[in-house]
Scaffold this active site. Sequence first.
Site, PDB file in Angstrom:
ATOM      1  N   LEU A   5       0.819  -1.217   0.000  1.00 50.84           N
ATOM      2  CA  LEU A   5       0.000   0.000   0.000  1.00 50.84           C
ATOM      3  C   LEU A   5       0.854   1.269   0.000  1.00 50.84           C
ATOM      4  O   LEU A   5       1.920   1.314   0.612  1.00 50.84           O
ATOM      5  CB  LEU A   5      -0.918   0.008   1.227  1.00 50.84           C
ATOM      6  CG  LEU A   5      -1.880  -1.179   1.364  1.00 50.84           C
ATOM      7  CD1 LEU A   5      -2.785  -0.986   2.583  1.00 50.84           C
ATOM      8  CD2 LEU A   5      -2.712  -1.394   0.111  1.00 50.84           C
ATOM      9  N   GLY A  44      -1.519   6.381  -2.752  1.00 49.22           N
ATOM     10  CA  GLY A  44      -2.666   6.231  -3.660  1.00 49.22           C
ATOM     11  C   GLY A  44      -3.752   5.377  -3.012  1.00 49.22           C
ATOM     12  O   GLY A  44      -4.945   5.710  -3.051  1.00 49.22           O
ATOM     13  N   HIS A  45      -3.343   4.263  -2.398  1.00 52.51           N
ATOM     14  CA  HIS A  45      -4.317   3.415  -1.702  1.00 52.51           C
ATOM     15  C   HIS A  45      -4.907   4.169  -0.507  1.00 52.51           C
ATOM     16  O   HIS A  45      -6.097   4.041  -0.203  1.00 52.51           O
ATOM     17  CB  HIS A  45      -3.643   2.132  -1.192  1.00 52.51           C
ATOM     18  CG  HIS A  45      -3.114   1.243  -2.275  1.00 52.51           C
ATOM     19  ND1 HIS A  45      -1.777   1.007  -2.455  1.00 52.51           N
ATOM     20  CD2 HIS A  45      -3.753   0.533  -3.234  1.00 52.51           C
ATOM     21  CE1 HIS A  45      -1.612   0.174  -3.473  1.00 52.51           C
ATOM     22  NE2 HIS A  45      -2.785  -0.113  -3.972  1.00 52.51           N
ATOM     23  N   GLY A  76      -8.815   3.301  -8.444  1.00 51.56           N
ATOM     24  CA  GLY A  76      -7.960   4.445  -8.791  1.00 51.56           C
ATOM     25  C   GLY A  76      -7.935   4.693 -10.298  1.00 51.56           C
ATOM     26  O   GLY A  76      -7.888   3.752 -11.093  1.00 51.56           O
ATOM     27  N   LYS A 109      -5.542   5.731 -12.041  1.00 45.74           N
ATOM     28  CA  LYS A 109      -4.291   5.323 -12.704  1.00 45.74           C
ATOM     29  C   LYS A 109      -4.504   4.070 -13.543  1.00 45.74           C
ATOM     30  O   LYS A 109      -3.973   3.949 -14.636  1.00 45.74           O
ATOM     31  CB  LYS A 109      -3.175   5.075 -11.685  1.00 45.74           C
ATOM     32  CG  LYS A 109      -1.859   4.685 -12.361  1.00 45.74           C
ATOM     33  CD  LYS A 109      -0.770   4.410 -11.390  1.00 45.74           C
ATOM     34  CE  LYS A 109      -0.899   3.078 -10.724  1.00 45.74           C
ATOM     35  NZ  LYS A 109      -0.553   1.926 -11.604  1.00 45.74           N
ATOM     36  N   GLN A 134      -8.644  -0.808 -16.151  1.00 43.76           N
ATOM     37  CA  GLN A 134      -9.289  -1.611 -15.101  1.00 43.76           C
ATOM     38  C   GLN A 134     -10.613  -0.977 -14.687  1.00 43.76           C
ATOM     39  O   GLN A 134     -11.610  -1.668 -14.493  1.00 43.76           O
ATOM     40  CB  GLN A 134      -8.341  -1.732 -13.907  1.00 43.76           C
ATOM     41  CG  GLN A 134      -8.924  -2.432 -12.707  1.00 43.76           C
ATOM     42  CD  GLN A 134      -7.858  -2.817 -11.704  1.00 43.76           C
ATOM     43  OE1 GLN A 134      -7.157  -3.802 -11.899  1.00 43.76           O
ATOM     44  NE2 GLN A 134      -7.720  -2.059 -10.636  1.00 43.76           N
TER      45      GLN A 134
END
Length: 280
Positions: A33, A36-37, A147, A149, A153
């Site tokens: 982690l 961002g997480h 996210g 990024k 996904q």
Amino acid sequence: MKTFSNITALRRYLDTCRRETKTIGFVPTMGALHEGHARLLTRCRRSNDICVLSIFVNPAQFGPREDFRSYPRTRVEDSALARECGCDVLFYPSVKTMYPHGARTTVSVPDVSRSLCGSRRPGHFDGVATVVTKLLNIVQPHHLYLGQKDLQQTVVLRQMIQDLNLPVRCVIVPTVREPDGLAMSSRNAYLSADQRRDAAVLYRALRAAKQSVLHGERNAARIRAIIRRMIAPTGGRIDYIECVHLATLTPLKMLDGPCAIALAVFFGRARLIDNIILQI
Ligand code: PAF
């Protein structure tokens, strides 16, 4: 923070929460982690009564020559960060728990899985869609946090949620960046000091491309060339640079409407991805 590695025990606990009409937010991760997480967890914490984090390095989304074995596993640090972010539940299953009979049933989201990373990593998004379906069935959250990024996904999972009528709302959280613009990623841990310095070119190049679009450039080949020229003097090895339609992820020759510029570039063994979204 409660930690579960057993599906039945986790379900029993979350059933109780649901009976008490608590809202459940869910952040699926593969661990290692970072900030961002933390941002995903903070968003989840703010908008839900119960904040659930899963950490599972999913073998089904790694190709045979990819980094499943060496993917960073930092359980102690991850638990500490999760606790700091106010996470209520950490789900930490083993491969045997998630795939007791191997990966027999696969969820596939064909069209949007095909371009960009999908064309370079065959089977990757089937692995992601399958494990996220399983996790959503286990956790049954009201909100799922992903996210920006990982653009492809987010598109694949949103499509899957819509097609399978899964009762969850997907929340996409902006990419968190280092001060020099590098998108935070667990794979940044693979970078040497030189590679780390070079990798900052990715966001600089995406911004330069965006600037050219703001000045009227619409030709995808010329936009890709701007990025390629900026990466060339570094040690980066380009996997792809694409201009795509934001909803379908199909490559565009001319930019128009909602679109994204997305790239994947190797620095040493670290394959880094990033993107920038444009509304034309
Ligand atoms: O983005 C990730 O970390 C993974 O792809 C996910 C969504 C946790 C599925 O394994």
